[in-house]
Scaffold this active site. Structure first.
Site, PDB file in Angstrom:
ATOM      1  N   CYS A  45     -10.213  17.438  11.133  1.00  0.00           N
ATOM      2  CA  CYS A  45     -10.683  17.839  12.462  1.00  0.00           C
ATOM      3  C   CYS A  45     -10.380  19.308  12.744  1.00  0.00           C
ATOM      4  O   CYS A  45     -11.111  19.958  13.502  1.00  0.00           O
ATOM      5  CB  CYS A  45     -10.058  16.955  13.537  1.00  0.00           C
ATOM      6  SG  CYS A  45     -10.633  15.241  13.484  1.00  0.00           S
ATOM      7  N   ASP A 139     -31.246  13.719  30.895  1.00  0.00           N
ATOM      8  CA  ASP A 139     -31.383  12.487  31.683  1.00  0.00           C
ATOM      9  C   ASP A 139     -30.141  11.612  31.596  1.00  0.00           C
ATOM     10  O   ASP A 139     -30.109  10.509  32.126  1.00  0.00           O
ATOM     11  CB  ASP A 139     -32.611  11.696  31.235  1.00  0.00           C
ATOM     12  CG  ASP A 139     -32.564  11.311  29.757  1.00  0.00           C
ATOM     13  OD1 ASP A 139     -31.590  11.686  29.060  1.00  0.00           O
ATOM     14  OD2 ASP A 139     -33.516  10.646  29.282  1.00  0.00           O
TER      15      ASP A 139
END
Length: 221
Positions: A45, A139
């Site tokens: 990561c 949306d």
């Protein structure tokens, strides 16, 4: 709860390395990428957060906001950012959510509902399901879900490619074939009738089969 494409991305309030946010308000009218990691100071990561920071201008150019998620407190992510800058050349230049009570992780189906307690006492292996990428549209609907194992670094160039494809579909009603790259030929969406397609593409299209209608990328120069 398992989330999939077409579901509404759960809204939430959270502390981040850039201050408090309300997620849907933070997205606004933009696209967004939410990507998670199991704990701060994890090796794979570290490379991912640094690479994402280095290509953030590409997301900005597309009108896409980036936000990370960790179960670590804000202070942990801030300290980790120093290591990311030192080892990867670019520190995170986007907010990282401090999901210290696991609320967001559970809402997005990344940790089991029964997880509780101090997140700093959980190991990366215990949090290994937090290796997700969510692309969310203006949306607030989920457009893409990717889940990676802990040992495989995520391909954020692929996330950019998918966003380019998704935006083409919204703006031009086309789909993209396997291995498509921006500028390559596209496929007229099945929802577009031949009559409508003739108006949009008066020069016609290639049709190797009645259900495959191929045209040039409408955004290509």
């Amino acid at each position: 709860m398992s989330l999939t494409i077409g579901d509404t991305a759960p809204d939430f309030d959270a502390e981040t390395t850039d201050g408090p946010i309300s997620f849907h308000d933070w997205i606004g009218d933009s696209w967004a990428v939410l990507f998670s990691h199991p704990r701060a100071f994890t090796p794979v990561c570290t490379t991912e957060l640094g690479y994402m920071a280095s290509i953030k201008p590409e997301f900005d150019r597309r009108g896409v906001k980036i936000i990370g998620l960790s179960t670590d407190p804000v202070e942990g992510s801030m300290e980790w950012s120093k290591d990311i800058a030192e080892t990867q050349g670019t520190a995170p230049n986007y907010p990282i959510i401090a999901d210290t009570d696991h609320t967001v992780s559970k809402a997005y189906g990344m940790l089991p509902a029964d997880v509780e307690g101090d997140p700093t006492q959980r190991t990366p292996a215990q949090n290994q399901t937090l290796r997700n990428v969510f692309v969310i549209g203006p949306d607030k609907k989920i457009k893409l879900v990717l889940i990676y194992p802990m040992t495989t670094g995520r391909n954020f160039d692929e996330v950019l490619r998918v966003i380019d494809s998704l935006k083409l579909t919204v703006e031009h009603q086309v789909a993209t074939p396997a291995q498509w790259q921006p500028g390559g030929d596209v496929i007229i969406a099945g929802s577009v009738t031949n009559d409508a397609a003739k108006e949009k593409y008066p020069e016609g299209w290639q049709e190797p089969k009645p259900y495959i209608r191929i045209v040039p990328d409408p955004t290509a120069d």
